[in-house]
Design a protein around this motif. Structure first.
Motif, mmCIF file in Angstrom:
data_model
loop_
_atom_site.group_PDB
_atom_site.id
_atom_site.type_symbol
_atom_site.label_atom_id
_atom_site.label_comp_id
_atom_site.label_asym_id
_atom_site.label_seq_id
_atom_site.Cartn_x
_atom_site.Cartn_y
_atom_site.Cartn_z
ATOM 1 N N SER A 120 0.848 -0.932 -0.256
ATOM 2 C CA SER A 120 -0.172 -0.067 -0.048
ATOM 3 C C SER A 120 0.877 1.098 0.131
ATOM 4 O O SER A 120 0.602 2.144 -0.581
ATOM 5 N N HIS A 121 1.903 1.261 0.626
ATOM 6 C CA HIS A 121 2.996 2.445 0.732
ATOM 7 C C HIS A 121 4.301 2.091 1.432
ATOM 8 O O HIS A 121 4.362 0.636 2.101
ATOM 9 N N TYR A 122 5.315 2.754 1.278
ATOM 10 C CA TYR A 122 6.640 2.373 1.631
ATOM 11 C C TYR A 122 6.787 2.278 3.362
ATOM 12 O O TYR A 122 7.973 2.120 3.594
ATOM 13 N N ASP A 124 7.534 1.083 7.122
ATOM 14 C CA ASP A 124 7.729 -0.214 7.674
ATOM 15 C C ASP A 124 7.246 -1.108 8.085
ATOM 16 O O ASP A 124 7.314 -2.559 7.944
ATOM 17 N N ASP A 125 5.787 -0.688 8.398
ATOM 18 C CA ASP A 125 4.974 -1.867 9.017
ATOM 19 C C ASP A 125 4.280 -2.372 7.951
ATOM 20 O O ASP A 125 3.152 -3.187 7.957
ATOM 21 N N HIS A 126 4.582 -2.077 6.712
ATOM 22 C CA HIS A 126 3.876 -2.590 5.470
ATOM 23 C C HIS A 126 5.010 -3.368 4.454
ATOM 24 O O HIS A 126 4.495 -3.944 3.635
ATOM 25 N N THR A 127 6.373 -3.092 5.022
ATOM 26 C CA THR A 127 7.242 -3.718 4.103
ATOM 27 C C THR A 127 8.298 -4.519 4.704
ATOM 28 O O THR A 127 9.183 -5.057 4.296
ATOM 29 N N GLY A 215 -5.305 0.315 3.008
ATOM 30 C CA GLY A 215 -3.911 0.616 3.369
ATOM 31 C C GLY A 215 -3.887 1.450 4.513
ATOM 32 O O GLY A 215 -4.705 1.319 5.622
ATOM 33 N N ASP A 216 -3.220 2.452 4.667
ATOM 34 C CA ASP A 216 -3.219 3.410 5.687
ATOM 35 C C ASP A 216 -4.038 4.742 5.440
ATOM 36 O O ASP A 216 -3.692 5.940 5.882
ATOM 37 N N GLN A 217 -4.893 4.578 4.349
ATOM 38 C CA GLN A 217 -6.107 5.696 4.249
ATOM 39 C C GLN A 217 -6.569 6.343 5.463
ATOM 40 O O GLN A 217 -6.726 7.498 5.588
ATOM 41 N N GLN A 260 -7.051 -1.391 7.760
ATOM 42 C CA GLN A 260 -5.951 -2.600 8.167
ATOM 43 C C GLN A 260 -5.506 -2.401 9.545
ATOM 44 O O GLN A 260 -4.884 -3.592 10.057
ATOM 45 N N HIS A 261 -5.482 -1.210 10.173
ATOM 46 C CA HIS A 261 -4.667 -1.316 11.494
ATOM 47 C C HIS A 261 -5.866 -1.372 12.762
ATOM 48 O O HIS A 261 -5.561 -1.310 13.836
ATOM 49 N N GLU A 262 -6.945 -1.386 12.086
ATOM 50 C CA GLU A 262 -8.189 -1.255 13.240
ATOM 51 C C GLU A 262 -8.791 -2.828 13.768
ATOM 52 O O GLU A 262 -9.102 -3.288 12.522
HETATM 53 ZN ZN LIG Z 1 0.615 1.444 8.685
#
Ligand SMILES: [Zn+2]
Length: 277
Positions: A120-122, A124-127, A215-217, A260-262
């Motif tokens: 979703s984006h760069y 650290d918690d997604h890669t 993602g982290d929208q 995704q984080h909820e």
């Molecule tokens: Zn995140």
């Protein structure tokens, strides 16, 4: 036409799309556990001081999507090095119960079967566990990949983490705007810039209905309800435009929104190893 006949015809017209949906591509979705975050002060998740001094519990989730015999992994969670530890990083305390590869093994999927990894984006918690899929084609927002190639003094790990894709050992699909991943509309990366320059959400059209992975929208139910913009987003105006687009898509498609984080949202999907189709 008699009223009863007209009603029968109307019923048939409304039944048709459901029948078509049944005949759509075979798509299956698993939610993977990619870590937990205890946040002692959620302040930086609002640039309007809404969360100053308030704690928040978040999860980190990743997703495996099977399209026929092809697999897409969406996000790779926090670093596998966190496994079995409690890592404190500023306001965050990170834990990880199982690596992505060991969860895949539970359902008989080898890392080499994952031909595509979408992030979703760069951040650290997604890669974090991307290195376990160094053979895969990386689908990433063009804005994010440009930033990675340019390098960042604050993110010295990028050169190592993204090495196979920077030096061309593995393929990159740098996505500008939206991307129909399998070419049949079933899985689509949606350009939602603002959190980072190339941030994306993911739309997965299952036979049971569409699922919209954030993602982290948004990071939490609270921030979704009140359109909050984190202090660390790269563009506030882009974030607000993406919030508007995300919410309109969710409403128009009657999609199941998964932030995704909820914790409350990831629970809308079955717990691994169960899947949804
Ligand atoms: Zn995140």
């Amino acid at each position: 036409m008699k009223i009863a006949a007209a009603l029968t015809l109307l019923g048939a017209m409304f039944a048709a799309p459901a029948a078509l949906a049944q005949a759509g591509p075979d798509v299956e979705l698993w939610r993977l556990d990619c870590g937990d975050f205890q946040v002692s002060d959620f302040a930086e998740f609002s640039d309007t001081h809404r969360y100053d001094g308030k704690p928040y519990a978040l999860v980190d989730s990743c997703y495996l999507i099977r399209h026929g015999s092809d697999y897409l992994l969406w996000d790779t969670g926090i670093s596998g090095d966190v496994l079995g530890k409690k890592v404190v990083d500023g306001a965050f305390t990170l834990t990880l119960k199982a690596r992505v590869v060991s969860q895949l093994a539970q359902i008989g999927v080898k890392p080499t079967q994952i031909a595509r990894v979408g992030i979703s984006h760069y951040h650290d918690d997604h890669t974090g566990q991307l290195g376990d899929f160094a053979h895969a084609t990386l689908l990433i927002g063009a804005g994010d990949f440009a930033a990675i190639k340019a390098g960042s003094a604050s993110r010295p790990n990028w050169a190592t983490l993204f090495k196979p894709w920077i030096d061309g050992t593995a393929k990159v699909d740098a996505v500008a705007g939206d991307k129909d991943v399998f070419g049949d509309g079933s899985v689509e990366m949606l350009g939602m810039p603002g959190h980072t320059p190339g941030h994306h959400s993911l739309l997965v059209r299952l036979r049971s209905g569409p699922v919209l992975l954030s993602g982290d929208q948004f990071h939490a139910t609270e921030s979704f309800a009140h359109d909050q913009v984190p202090t660390f987003n790269t563009d506030r105006a882009d974030t607000l435009a993406s919030i508007d687009r995300f919410k309109q898509i969710a409403t128009n498609l009657k999609a199941k929104v998964v932030i995704q984080h909820e914790p409350a949202d990831v629970a809308k999907l079955p717990a691994f190893p169960k899947s949804i189709r």
